[in-house]
Structures are given as C-alpha cells and as structure tokens.
Design a protein around this motif. Sequence first.
Motif, PDB file in Angstrom:
ATOM      1  N   THR A 176      -3.479  16.637  -7.506  1.00  0.00           N
ATOM      2  CA  THR A 176      -4.645  15.863  -7.089  1.00  0.00           C
ATOM      3  C   THR A 176      -4.935  16.057  -5.605  1.00  0.00           C
ATOM      4  O   THR A 176      -6.085  16.265  -5.197  1.00  0.00           O
ATOM      5  CB  THR A 176      -4.419  14.363  -7.386  1.00  0.00           C
ATOM      6  N   LEU A 177      -3.891  16.012  -4.777  1.00  0.00           N
ATOM      7  CA  LEU A 177      -4.076  16.198  -3.347  1.00  0.00           C
ATOM      8  C   LEU A 177      -4.587  17.600  -3.029  1.00  0.00           C
ATOM      9  O   LEU A 177      -5.410  17.789  -2.132  1.00  0.00           O
ATOM     10  CB  LEU A 177      -2.765  15.940  -2.602  1.00  0.00           C
ATOM     11  N   ALA A 178      -4.116  18.590  -3.772  1.00  0.00           N
ATOM     12  CA  ALA A 178      -4.564  19.967  -3.537  1.00  0.00           C
ATOM     13  C   ALA A 178      -6.049  20.126  -3.806  1.00  0.00           C
ATOM     14  O   ALA A 178      -6.705  20.990  -3.219  1.00  0.00           O
ATOM     15  CB  ALA A 178      -3.761  20.929  -4.411  1.00  0.00           C
ATOM     16  N   SER A 179      -6.596  19.271  -4.668  1.00  0.00           N
ATOM     17  CA  SER A 179      -8.029  19.326  -4.978  1.00  0.00           C
ATOM     18  C   SER A 179      -8.867  18.572  -3.951  1.00  0.00           C
ATOM     19  O   SER A 179     -10.094  18.545  -4.054  1.00  0.00           O
ATOM     20  CB  SER A 179      -8.284  18.754  -6.372  1.00  0.00           C
ATOM     21  N   GLY A 180      -8.207  17.944  -2.986  1.00  0.00           N
ATOM     22  CA  GLY A 180      -8.920  17.209  -1.957  1.00  0.00           C
ATOM     23  C   GLY A 180      -9.145  15.753  -2.260  1.00  0.00           C
ATOM     24  O   GLY A 180      -9.786  15.045  -1.487  1.00  0.00           O
ATOM     25  N   ARG A 181      -8.598  15.274  -3.378  1.00  0.00           N
ATOM     26  CA  ARG A 181      -8.752  13.858  -3.732  1.00  0.00           C
ATOM     27  C   ARG A 181      -7.546  13.055  -3.257  1.00  0.00           C
ATOM     28  O   ARG A 181      -6.451  13.588  -3.107  1.00  0.00           O
ATOM     29  CB  ARG A 181      -8.906  13.703  -5.244  1.00  0.00           C
ATOM     30  N   ALA A 182      -7.741  11.764  -3.042  1.00  0.00           N
ATOM     31  CA  ALA A 182      -6.672  10.892  -2.571  1.00  0.00           C
ATOM     32  C   ALA A 182      -5.831  10.395  -3.739  1.00  0.00           C
ATOM     33  O   ALA A 182      -6.319  10.259  -4.861  1.00  0.00           O
ATOM     34  CB  ALA A 182      -7.254   9.702  -1.805  1.00  0.00           C
ATOM     35  N   THR A 183      -4.560  10.126  -3.469  1.00  0.00           N
ATOM     36  CA  THR A 183      -3.673   9.574  -4.495  1.00  0.00           C
ATOM     37  C   THR A 183      -3.036   8.266  -4.064  1.00  0.00           C
ATOM     38  O   THR A 183      -2.564   7.510  -4.894  1.00  0.00           O
ATOM     39  CB  THR A 183      -2.543  10.564  -4.837  1.00  0.00           C
ATOM     40  N   ALA A 184      -2.997   7.994  -2.763  1.00  0.00           N
ATOM     41  CA  ALA A 184      -2.351   6.772  -2.290  1.00  0.00           C
ATOM     42  C   ALA A 184      -3.197   5.554  -2.639  1.00  0.00           C
ATOM     43  O   ALA A 184      -4.417   5.584  -2.508  1.00  0.00           O
ATOM     44  CB  ALA A 184      -2.137   6.839  -0.778  1.00  0.00           C
ATOM     45  N   PRO A 185      -2.577   4.471  -3.096  1.00  0.00           N
ATOM     46  CA  PRO A 185      -3.327   3.252  -3.389  1.00  0.00           C
ATOM     47  C   PRO A 185      -3.850   2.633  -2.105  1.00  0.00           C
ATOM     48  O   PRO A 185      -3.395   2.964  -1.002  1.00  0.00           O
ATOM     49  CB  PRO A 185      -2.281   2.344  -4.060  1.00  0.00           C
ATOM     50  N   PRO A 186      -4.815   1.729  -2.199  1.00  0.00           N
ATOM     51  CA  PRO A 186      -5.374   1.110  -0.990  1.00  0.00           C
ATOM     52  C   PRO A 186      -4.312   0.361  -0.199  1.00  0.00           C
ATOM     53  O   PRO A 186      -3.393  -0.235  -0.764  1.00  0.00           O
ATOM     54  CB  PRO A 186      -6.418   0.140  -1.555  1.00  0.00           C
ATOM     55  N   ARG A 187      -4.440   0.397   1.119  1.00  0.00           N
ATOM     56  CA  ARG A 187      -3.553  -0.344   2.013  1.00  0.00           C
ATOM     57  C   ARG A 187      -4.252  -1.625   2.465  1.00  0.00           C
ATOM     58  O   ARG A 187      -5.423  -1.611   2.789  1.00  0.00           O
ATOM     59  CB  ARG A 187      -3.213   0.481   3.262  1.00  0.00           C
ATOM     60  N   LEU A 188      -3.477  -2.711   2.514  1.00  0.00           N
ATOM     61  CA  LEU A 188      -4.009  -3.927   3.106  1.00  0.00           C
ATOM     62  C   LEU A 188      -3.977  -3.846   4.627  1.00  0.00           C
ATOM     63  O   LEU A 188      -4.860  -4.363   5.309  1.00  0.00           O
ATOM     64  CB  LEU A 188      -3.205  -5.145   2.648  1.00  0.00           C
ATOM     65  N   GLY A 189      -2.921  -3.226   5.167  1.00  0.00           N
ATOM     66  CA  GLY A 189      -2.769  -3.150   6.614  1.00  0.00           C
ATOM     67  C   GLY A 189      -2.034  -4.345   7.185  1.00  0.00           C
ATOM     68  O   GLY A 189      -2.436  -4.901   8.218  1.00  0.00           O
ATOM     69  N   VAL A 190      -0.944  -4.753   6.508  1.00  0.00           N
ATOM     70  CA  VAL A 190      -0.154  -5.896   6.981  1.00  0.00           C
ATOM     71  C   VAL A 190       1.323  -5.537   6.991  1.00  0.00           C
ATOM     72  O   VAL A 190       1.778  -4.658   6.251  1.00  0.00           O
ATOM     73  CB  VAL A 190      -0.360  -7.141   6.086  1.00  0.00           C
ATOM     74  N   ALA A 191       2.063  -6.225   7.844  1.00  0.00           N
ATOM     75  CA  ALA A 191       3.525  -6.183   7.816  1.00  0.00           C
ATOM     76  C   ALA A 191       4.003  -7.485   7.192  1.00  0.00           C
ATOM     77  O   ALA A 191       3.521  -8.574   7.552  1.00  0.00           O
ATOM     78  CB  ALA A 191       4.084  -6.026   9.228  1.00  0.00           C
ATOM     79  N   LEU A 192       4.944  -7.373   6.257  1.00  0.00           N
ATOM     80  CA  LEU A 192       5.336  -8.515   5.441  1.00  0.00           C
ATOM     81  C   LEU A 192       6.761  -8.971   5.719  1.00  0.00           C
ATOM     82  O   LEU A 192       7.624  -8.176   6.086  1.00  0.00           O
ATOM     83  CB  LEU A 192       5.225  -8.159   3.951  1.00  0.00           C
ATOM     84  N   VAL A 193       6.993 -10.254   5.487  1.00  0.00           N
ATOM     85  CA  VAL A 193       8.324 -10.832   5.475  1.00  0.00           C
ATOM     86  C   VAL A 193       8.574 -11.345   4.062  1.00  0.00           C
ATOM     87  O   VAL A 193       7.690 -11.966   3.461  1.00  0.00           O
ATOM     88  CB  VAL A 193       8.443 -11.994   6.486  1.00  0.00           C
ATOM     89  N   GLY A 194       9.752 -11.070   3.513  1.00  0.00           N
ATOM     90  CA  GLY A 194      10.072 -11.454   2.147  1.00  0.00           C
ATOM     91  C   GLY A 194      10.073 -12.956   1.931  1.00  0.00           C
ATOM     92  O   GLY A 194      10.093 -13.763   2.878  1.00  0.00           O
ATOM     93  N   ALA A 195      10.069 -13.338   0.642  1.00  0.00           N
ATOM     94  CA  ALA A 195       9.909 -14.750   0.276  1.00  0.00           C
ATOM     95  C   ALA A 195      11.018 -15.624   0.838  1.00  0.00           C
ATOM     96  O   ALA A 195      10.762 -16.739   1.321  1.00  0.00           O
ATOM     97  CB  ALA A 195       9.843 -14.881  -1.241  1.00  0.00           C
ATOM     98  N   ARG A 196      12.263 -15.159   0.796  1.00  0.00           N
ATOM     99  CA  ARG A 196      13.368 -15.994   1.270  1.00  0.00           C
ATOM    100  C   ARG A 196      13.227 -16.299   2.758  1.00  0.00           C
ATOM    101  O   ARG A 196      13.356 -17.448   3.190  1.00  0.00           O
ATOM    102  CB  ARG A 196      14.699 -15.297   0.999  1.00  0.00           C
ATOM    103  N   GLN A 197      12.942 -15.257   3.540  1.00  0.00           N
ATOM    104  CA  GLN A 197      12.784 -15.465   4.972  1.00  0.00           C
ATOM    105  C   GLN A 197      11.526 -16.270   5.273  1.00  0.00           C
ATOM    106  O   GLN A 197      11.500 -17.079   6.206  1.00  0.00           O
ATOM    107  CB  GLN A 197      12.740 -14.125   5.708  1.00  0.00           C
ATOM    108  N   ALA A 198      10.478 -16.069   4.472  1.00  0.00           N
ATOM    109  CA  ALA A 198       9.248 -16.842   4.665  1.00  0.00           C
ATOM    110  C   ALA A 198       9.507 -18.330   4.480  1.00  0.00           C
ATOM    111  O   ALA A 198       9.015 -19.164   5.266  1.00  0.00           O
ATOM    112  CB  ALA A 198       8.176 -16.358   3.697  1.00  0.00           C
TER     113      ALA A 198
END
Length: 291
Positions: free
Chosen positions: A185-207
């Motif tokens: 897919t990438l060789a054809s010029g199409r994207a494969t990565a899913p959309p990014r939110l653009g956040v850094a996360l902390v897991g539920a326990r630490q939250a």
Amino acid sequence: MSPSTTATIARQVGPAVIGLRSGSRGGSGVIVAPGVAVTLARNIRKDELTVRVGESDRAARVTGVDPTVDLAVLTLEGPELPEPIEWATGEDVTIGSEIYALADPFGRGLRVTPGTVSRAPSGLRGPSGRLIEGVIEHTAPLPRGSGGGPLVDADGRIVGLNAIRRDGGLIVAWPAAVLRDRATTLASGRATAPPRLGVALVGARQARRLRAAVGLEPIDGLLIQAVESGSRADRAGVARGDVIVAIDEAAVSEPDLLYAALDAATDSDIAIKIVRGTKELVLIVRLGDES
C-alpha cells in the motif's frame, strides 16, 4: 541447518539486501518488488537518501512511512537492480524454526547468520506505543546497523524485518504478516497509518492516582499528559489534564482500547467523552483533517 544452506541463502537473498548510507540514520533494508525496498521507519532521516546495492551506491526516495509498525518503503533509482525477495505468506513460524538473518550494516558489506526462533510469536509494543502482534524472537546474531534487514526462512522468503536487539544477544523481528500488505500500500503512495490524535497519555492506574492526589474522584480512563499543538485533539479542544473515558460511547481504560477505536473508526468524526476536573464533556474529533 548447514553451511551449504547459509551459502545458498547468501547467494539467493544477499544481492537484494541494501545498506542505508547518507540521508539515513544507517541500517539495512531489502528489495521486495521491482525498484521497491523496505526498512525500519526509525532508520529514515530524510526523504531522499543514498543506499548501497551490491558494490554501487544508488539514490533512493522515501515513498511512505507507517510509524505504527516501524515500516518505511523506498523507491530505488537506477537500472539493473537485483531480483526482489518474496514475502512469506504462511504463519507457521514457531519455536525451533530455522531462520537466517541478513544485513548490510551502513553499506559496509553483506552479513548472513543462521539461527532459530527462540520464542513463539507474541505481541510487543512498537516505537509508537502500539501493540504489534506476531513478533519473532530469534538467535541469529547481528552487528550494529542491521535493523531493517530481512529475516528469512530456509526457502529464502521474508518472515520479518530485524528490529530490536535484546540483552543476551537475542533479536526481535517485526513479522511479515503485519508488514507485507502495508508495504504494498505504501509503495502505491497511499497511507496505512491510522489517524493520530496527537496526545501523550498516562495509563488508567496512574491517572487515578494523580487525580486522587489533587482531591479529585478517581475514574477509569486515560489522562492526557500533553497535547500536540495543531493536532486533531488540539483542534477539538482536548486539553492537558483531561481524562478520556470513552470514544463513540465505548469505554476506554487502556491505550490499546483507544488505538483499537481509532483503527476501527470509519466515519470522518469521532466523539470523545472526557472528564475535565469534575465536568463531563463530549468533544468531536475530525479524523478527516490532517494531523
């Protein structure tokens, strides 16, 4: 596993192994289609680079990158490129399977080492934090600069790309089952990565612990530690300190559930339920927007 098999693998697969030179962080790769090679995304520094193919340097261009599986696809320039190497299509790599690791570290010459699979394929987090299923741990030793080189079976088919050196000398390879369709897919010029939110996360326990420390009721969810400026989350109004508790009404209590929700999203918008302090809000994230 015999010296003659190693020699055969070197003769059949070796010409298609490339070394990454200027414009990269170094490493190795392999030609998988006419004029198309793959390597690790982390190896790439610029969109244009020089690679070593056999005894000559060739210009290469980055066609596509999927950081979620640490994959980059290159288009190679110039005539008379080596024959591509096929991806394995079966999922029969098990403990004890015979494998061969190949590399051309920084374009300094071909390396071929035999080994065996030391651990049944399992899940491991890639550089982006997403879980990669079916990773292969093996015993074939490799020098520095081998990342992105192919791991092949006794028939010379690619079963993975070598990615991580563990303490004790074991190597982890990202599996062909995860990479091969993305590479096409990438060789054809199409994207494969899913959309990014653009956040850094902390897991539920630490939250829960952090909220309790400031006198807020602990809740199950993912705490936003940082928001990338201009990202989809930023444009939707997500802020540092928010806790994501659901996406499209599906509860989210760990990063893998968030990633799965993004992977499964088919609409251009998703509804993210957050808790900000003591208030519950629903924010709309536009997945159709560029991240």
